[in-house]
Scaffold this motif. Structure first.
Motif, short mmCIF file in Angstrom:
data_model
loop_
_atom_site.label_atom_id
_atom_site.label_comp_id
_atom_site.label_asym_id
_atom_site.label_seq_id
_atom_site.Cartn_x
_atom_site.Cartn_y
_atom_site.Cartn_z
N SER A 61 0.81 -1.24 0.16
CA SER A 61 -0.14 -0.20 0.05
C SER A 61 0.85 1.07 -0.11
O SER A 61 0.42 2.32 -0.64
N VAL A 62 2.16 1.25 0.62
CA VAL A 62 3.10 2.32 0.78
C VAL A 62 3.31 2.47 -0.80
O VAL A 62 3.47 3.68 -1.20
N LEU A 63 3.82 1.75 -1.50
CA LEU A 63 4.22 1.63 -2.89
C LEU A 63 3.35 2.24 -3.78
O LEU A 63 3.67 3.25 -4.73
N LEU A 64 1.82 1.86 -3.47
CA LEU A 64 0.94 2.30 -4.20
C LEU A 64 0.75 3.99 -3.81
O LEU A 64 0.27 4.76 -4.89
N LYS A 65 0.80 4.27 -2.66
CA LYS A 65 0.81 5.68 -2.05
C LYS A 65 1.88 6.57 -2.59
O LYS A 65 1.52 7.64 -3.31
N ILE A 66 3.05 6.01 -2.66
CA ILE A 66 4.22 6.73 -3.50
C ILE A 66 4.14 6.81 -4.94
O ILE A 66 4.08 8.11 -5.54
N TRP A 67 3.25 5.87 -5.54
CA TRP A 67 3.00 6.12 -7.01
C TRP A 67 1.97 7.13 -7.15
O TRP A 67 2.02 7.91 -8.04
N GLN A 68 0.91 7.06 -6.44
CA GLN A 68 -0.03 8.11 -6.75
C GLN A 68 0.25 9.49 -6.22
O GLN A 68 -0.38 10.54 -6.68
N ASN A 69 1.20 9.61 -5.34
CA ASN A 69 1.42 11.06 -4.67
C ASN A 69 2.97 11.56 -4.90
O ASN A 69 3.51 12.72 -4.45
N GLY A 70 3.62 10.48 -5.72
CA GLY A 70 4.97 10.94 -5.81
C GLY A 70 5.26 12.05 -6.65
O GLY A 70 6.29 13.04 -6.50
N HIS A 71 4.34 12.61 -7.52
CA HIS A 71 4.56 13.84 -8.39
C HIS A 71 4.35 14.85 -7.47
O HIS A 71 4.75 16.09 -7.76
N ASN A 72 3.84 14.76 -6.16
CA ASN A 72 3.95 16.03 -5.20
C ASN A 72 5.11 15.82 -4.34
O ASN A 72 5.17 16.95 -3.55
N PHE A 73 6.15 15.25 -4.56
CA PHE A 73 7.25 15.22 -3.78
C PHE A 73 8.04 16.50 -3.96
O PHE A 73 8.44 16.92 -5.21
N ASP A 74 8.50 17.20 -2.97
CA ASP A 74 9.14 18.39 -3.01
C ASP A 74 10.43 18.15 -2.53
O ASP A 74 10.64 18.24 -1.17
N GLY A 75 11.74 18.22 -3.24
CA GLY A 75 12.90 17.83 -2.75
C GLY A 75 13.56 19.06 -2.13
O GLY A 75 14.50 18.75 -1.40
N SER A 76 13.00 20.11 -2.08
CA SER A 76 13.31 21.46 -1.40
C SER A 76 12.92 21.15 0.17
O SER A 76 13.58 21.77 1.24
N LYS A 77 12.03 20.36 0.51
CA LYS A 77 11.70 20.01 1.71
C LYS A 77 12.41 19.07 2.53
O LYS A 77 12.28 18.70 3.89
N GLY A 78 12.99 18.26 1.87
CA GLY A 78 13.71 17.21 2.45
C GLY A 78 14.22 16.16 1.24
O GLY A 78 13.64 16.00 0.04
N SER A 79 14.83 15.36 1.63
CA SER A 79 15.43 14.21 0.76
C SER A 79 14.17 13.02 0.35
O SER A 79 13.29 13.12 1.24
N LEU A 80 14.37 12.32 -0.62
CA LEU A 80 13.40 11.46 -1.08
C LEU A 80 13.43 10.22 -0.12
O LEU A 80 12.47 9.76 0.32
N PHE A 81 14.67 9.93 0.58
CA PHE A 81 14.92 8.93 1.42
C PHE A 81 13.83 9.30 2.66
O PHE A 81 13.02 8.44 3.38
N THR A 82 13.87 10.33 3.21
CA THR A 82 13.20 10.66 4.55
C THR A 82 11.83 10.85 4.04
O THR A 82 10.80 10.40 4.78
#
Length: 185
Positions: A61-82
């Motif tokens: 389910s986490v991988l699905l969430k990442i897929w669905q919301n990944g386009h909203n990831f903002d690298g200026s707020k922190g690393s992808l890993f975090t």
């Protein structure tokens, strides 16, 4: 233990690639997340849930969430890993609030209660007879699972292997049997 410059550069380039692929909604992003971070994310989830099978379900389910919301990831707020770790930990915490998780914990607690009751009342013939009468009221498949789990000392995984039933089914049937026994008592 610190990472070498080469490892940092490689990690950074992988994160950068995944970030770009997520932004483009490219399916390869999830494959890369799973390949590079899957075991670590599963460990984060399992630390909260302490149930490997349930943790694997949550990871999906986490991988699905990442897929669905990944386009909203903002690298200026922190690393992808975090961000990945935060999404995984939050999903695990959310799972602990579900009925499914609470029932699985009750099942684990039920095993302890029956084990304690068995050790305390082993000399009491009346209680043993009563317990046998209660269990006799269960359907045959549930009776077999209860006997194996509580009286013969098999773990859920061992029952799964011995009877050729999926582990999730074994756990569900044992929970069902415990519910049935509670309703009788």
């Amino acid at each position: 233990m610190s990472l070498s410059v080469q490892q940092l550069t490689m990690t950074s380039s992988v994160e950068s690639k995944i970030s770009h692929l997520l932004a483009e909604r490219n399916k390869e992003a999830i494959q890369l997340v799973f390949t590079h971070y899957g075991p670590l994310l599963l460990n984060v989830i399992n630390r909260v849930l302490r149930d490997e099978v349930m943790s694997e379900d949550v990871l999906q389910s986490v991988l699905l969430k990442i897929w669905q919301n990944g386009h909203n990831f903002d690298g200026s707020k922190g690393s992808l890993f975090t961000w990945l770790v935060r999404v995984s930990k939050n999903a695990a915490i959310d799972k602990t609030r579900t009925k499914d998780y609470r029932l699985s914990q009750e099942s684990k607690n039920g095993v302890e209660v029956v084990s304690i009751a068995e050790s305390v009342s082993s000399g009491d013939e009346m209680e043993t007879l009563y317990a046998k009468q209660l269990i006799a009221q269960l359907p045959e498949d549930l009776k077999t699972l209860i006997k194996m789990s509580f009286f013969e000392g098999y773990t859920h995984k061992e029952i799964c292997e011995k009877l050729g039933i999926p582990l999730g089914t074994v756990k569900t049937r044992i929970r069902t049997a415990i519910k049935h026994l509670r309703s009788i008592i």
